[in-house]
Design a protein around this motif. Structure first.
Motif, PDB file in Angstrom:
ATOM      1  N   ASP A 108       0.838  -1.208   0.000  1.00 48.18           N
ATOM      2  CA  ASP A 108       0.000   0.000   0.000  1.00 48.18           C
ATOM      3  C   ASP A 108       0.873   1.258   0.000  1.00 48.18           C
ATOM      4  O   ASP A 108       0.627   2.193  -0.764  1.00 48.18           O
ATOM      5  CB  ASP A 108      -0.938   0.025   1.209  1.00 48.18           C
ATOM      6  N   PHE A 109       1.892   1.287   0.871  1.00 48.20           N
ATOM      7  CA  PHE A 109       2.788   2.444   0.934  1.00 48.20           C
ATOM      8  C   PHE A 109       3.526   2.625  -0.398  1.00 48.20           C
ATOM      9  O   PHE A 109       3.695   3.741  -0.878  1.00 48.20           O
ATOM     10  CB  PHE A 109       3.793   2.320   2.080  1.00 48.20           C
ATOM     11  N   GLN A 110       3.985   1.513  -0.985  1.00 46.01           N
ATOM     12  CA  GLN A 110       4.718   1.602  -2.253  1.00 46.01           C
ATOM     13  C   GLN A 110       3.824   2.181  -3.353  1.00 46.01           C
ATOM     14  O   GLN A 110       4.248   3.041  -4.117  1.00 46.01           O
ATOM     15  CB  GLN A 110       5.243   0.219  -2.666  1.00 46.01           C
ATOM     16  N   LYS A 111       2.574   1.719  -3.404  1.00 43.43           N
ATOM     17  CA  LYS A 111       1.634   2.235  -4.411  1.00 43.43           C
ATOM     18  C   LYS A 111       1.364   3.719  -4.181  1.00 43.43           C
ATOM     19  O   LYS A 111       1.369   4.508  -5.124  1.00 43.43           O
ATOM     20  CB  LYS A 111       0.330   1.450  -4.382  1.00 43.43           C
ATOM     21  N   MET A 112       1.143   4.090  -2.928  1.00 45.69           N
ATOM     22  CA  MET A 112       0.905   5.501  -2.613  1.00 45.69           C
ATOM     23  C   MET A 112       2.116   6.350  -3.017  1.00 45.69           C
ATOM     24  O   MET A 112       1.951   7.432  -3.574  1.00 45.69           O
ATOM     25  CB  MET A 112       0.619   5.664  -1.118  1.00 45.69           C
ATOM     26  N   LYS A 113       3.320   5.846  -2.750  1.00 45.31           N
ATOM     27  CA  LYS A 113       4.541   6.581  -3.106  1.00 45.31           C
ATOM     28  C   LYS A 113       4.642   6.746  -4.623  1.00 45.31           C
ATOM     29  O   LYS A 113       4.943   7.828  -5.111  1.00 45.31           O
ATOM     30  CB  LYS A 113       5.764   5.836  -2.554  1.00 45.31           C
ATOM     31  N   MET A 114       4.351   5.673  -5.356  1.00 42.54           N
ATOM     32  CA  MET A 114       4.402   5.736  -6.818  1.00 42.54           C
ATOM     33  C   MET A 114       3.347   6.696  -7.376  1.00 42.54           C
ATOM     34  O   MET A 114       3.568   7.333  -8.399  1.00 42.54           O
ATOM     35  CB  MET A 114       4.223   4.337  -7.416  1.00 42.54           C
ATOM     36  N   ASP A 115       2.216   6.792  -6.684  1.00 39.90           N
ATOM     37  CA  ASP A 115       1.140   7.697  -7.106  1.00 39.90           C
ATOM     38  C   ASP A 115       1.359   9.128  -6.622  1.00 39.90           C
ATOM     39  O   ASP A 115       0.504   9.988  -6.828  1.00 39.90           O
ATOM     40  CB  ASP A 115      -0.215   7.188  -6.594  1.00 39.90           C
ATOM     41  N   GLY A 116       2.486   9.364  -5.929  1.00 40.29           N
ATOM     42  CA  GLY A 116       2.805  10.707  -5.454  1.00 40.29           C
ATOM     43  C   GLY A 116       1.997  11.147  -4.250  1.00 40.29           C
ATOM     44  O   GLY A 116       1.914  12.338  -3.949  1.00 40.29           O
ATOM     45  N   GLU A 176      17.999   8.024  -2.616  1.00 42.97           N
ATOM     46  CA  GLU A 176      17.475   8.883  -1.551  1.00 42.97           C
ATOM     47  C   GLU A 176      15.984   9.138  -1.786  1.00 42.97           C
ATOM     48  O   GLU A 176      15.552   9.396  -2.898  1.00 42.97           O
ATOM     49  CB  GLU A 176      18.231  10.210  -1.534  1.00 42.97           C
ATOM     50  N   GLY A 177      15.209   9.023  -0.716  1.00 39.72           N
ATOM     51  CA  GLY A 177      13.770   9.259  -0.791  1.00 39.72           C
ATOM     52  C   GLY A 177      12.944   8.023  -1.104  1.00 39.72           C
ATOM     53  O   GLY A 177      11.719   8.064  -1.038  1.00 39.72           O
ATOM     54  N   ASP A 178      13.597   6.894  -1.411  1.00 40.18           N
ATOM     55  CA  ASP A 178      12.864   5.654  -1.671  1.00 40.18           C
ATOM     56  C   ASP A 178      12.252   5.112  -0.382  1.00 40.18           C
ATOM     57  O   ASP A 178      12.760   5.361   0.716  1.00 40.18           O
ATOM     58  CB  ASP A 178      13.796   4.574  -2.241  1.00 40.18           C
ATOM     59  N   LEU A 179      11.198   4.329  -0.540  1.00 41.62           N
ATOM     60  CA  LEU A 179      10.604   3.617   0.593  1.00 41.62           C
ATOM     61  C   LEU A 179      11.498   2.422   0.885  1.00 41.62           C
ATOM     62  O   LEU A 179      11.607   1.506   0.081  1.00 41.62           O
ATOM     63  CB  LEU A 179       9.184   3.158   0.265  1.00 41.62           C
ATOM     64  N   ARG A 180      12.178   2.444   2.028  1.00 46.41           N
ATOM     65  CA  ARG A 180      13.089   1.357   2.415  1.00 46.41           C
ATOM     66  C   ARG A 180      12.336   0.225   3.089  1.00 46.41           C
ATOM     67  O   ARG A 180      12.692  -0.934   2.988  1.00 46.41           O
ATOM     68  CB  ARG A 180      14.177   1.927   3.348  1.00 46.41           C
ATOM     69  N   GLY A 181      11.278   0.561   3.820  1.00 49.50           N
ATOM     70  CA  GLY A 181      10.525  -0.440   4.563  1.00 49.50           C
ATOM     71  C   GLY A 181       9.547   0.255   5.484  1.00 49.50           C
ATOM     72  O   GLY A 181       9.126   1.383   5.215  1.00 49.50           O
ATOM     73  N   ILE A 182       9.194  -0.428   6.567  1.00 48.89           N
ATOM     74  CA  ILE A 182       8.267   0.148   7.539  1.00 48.89           C
ATOM     75  C   ILE A 182       8.723  -0.156   8.962  1.00 48.89           C
ATOM     76  O   ILE A 182       9.421  -1.135   9.213  1.00 48.89           O
ATOM     77  CB  ILE A 182       6.818  -0.365   7.370  1.00 48.89           C
ATOM     78  N   TRP A 183       8.274   0.717   9.858  1.00 53.94           N
ATOM     79  CA  TRP A 183       8.297   0.426  11.281  1.00 53.94           C
ATOM     80  C   TRP A 183       6.986  -0.291  11.561  1.00 53.94           C
ATOM     81  O   TRP A 183       5.923   0.165  11.131  1.00 53.94           O
ATOM     82  CB  TRP A 183       8.335   1.706  12.117  1.00 53.94           C
ATOM     83  N   SER A 184       7.059  -1.415  12.230  1.00 51.00           N
ATOM     84  CA  SER A 184       5.873  -2.163  12.622  1.00 51.00           C
ATOM     85  C   SER A 184       5.934  -2.306  14.141  1.00 51.00           C
ATOM     86  O   SER A 184       6.814  -2.976  14.677  1.00 51.00           O
ATOM     87  CB  SER A 184       5.871  -3.542  11.954  1.00 51.00           C
ATOM     88  N   ILE A 185       5.012  -1.644  14.806  1.00 51.11           N
ATOM     89  CA  ILE A 185       5.000  -1.626  16.279  1.00 51.11           C
ATOM     90  C   ILE A 185       3.686  -2.224  16.758  1.00 51.11           C
ATOM     91  O   ILE A 185       2.619  -1.782  16.356  1.00 51.11           O
ATOM     92  CB  ILE A 185       5.194  -0.197  16.810  1.00 51.11           C
TER      93      ILE A 185
END
Length: 190
Positions: A108-116, A176-185
């Protein structure tokens, strides 16, 4: 008798569904707590990693990360009474593999990032009434020494150190600025 049993079952179901509600106020509380924990975790990890980089460059920082990142995260998990995890679809450490839900959040985050679109933390309640916080990890310029592109920001020596400690590494090739991953808490129930 049947009517009474039905009545008691109805009350039980209402009680269970009421107990598993998650109000907007609670979501905001856990969003604030989650951000605090993610920021404290990032600070603890990045401060110590920066010290290692200054002391000996990637040759010292990569083994430090290999041996100490998980213990640092585990200490913070105890301190904050939560399970703290960093995960990605492109793993360096297989112990950080994403769960099914984490993979969905990453997608979901990757798609949102690609969609700006703006990436914002997600707070949710699972079927077991556990509260979760997910936030994107965006790659910073100083991370490219170990997570960037080979022969651009990652040199051959650094790549060989990474490969020696993480033979199945997939955590390079970033900009720089790429989605590297997530924090999952995951917050521990009180």
């Amino acid at each position: 008798m049947i009517q009474r049993t039905f009545y008691l079952l109805s009350i039980l179901l209402i009680t269970i569904s009421c107990n598993s509600s998650f109000s907007e106020k609670e979501k905001e509380e856990y969003r604030v707590k989650g951000k605090e924990i993610a920021e404290a975790s990032f600070l603890a990890l990045s401060t110590q990693l920066t010290e290692q980089m200054k002391a000996g460059g990637p040759a010292q920082a990569i083994p430090f990360c290999n041996q100490k990142a998980m213990p640092i995260t585990n200490e913070l998990s105890d301190k904050f009474k939560a399970t703290i995890k960093r995960t990605s679809n492109n793993l360096r450490n297989p112990d950080n593999a994403p769960s099914k839900r984490e993979s969905e959040i990453l997608a979901d985050f990757q798609k949102m990032k690609m969609d700006g679109k703006q990436l914002s933390p997600i707070v949710e309640l699972d079927a077991n009434n556990k509260k979760h916080f997910y936030a994107p990890i965006i790659l910073k310029a100083n991370c490219l020494v170990c997570h960037g592109k080979l022969n651009e920001t990652v040199n051959i020596k650094t790549d060989s150190i990474i490969k020696s400690l993480y033979p199945n590494d997939k955590a390079t090739g970033y900009a720089e600025g790429d989605l590297r991953g997530i924090w999952s808490i995951t917050f521990k129930n009180k």
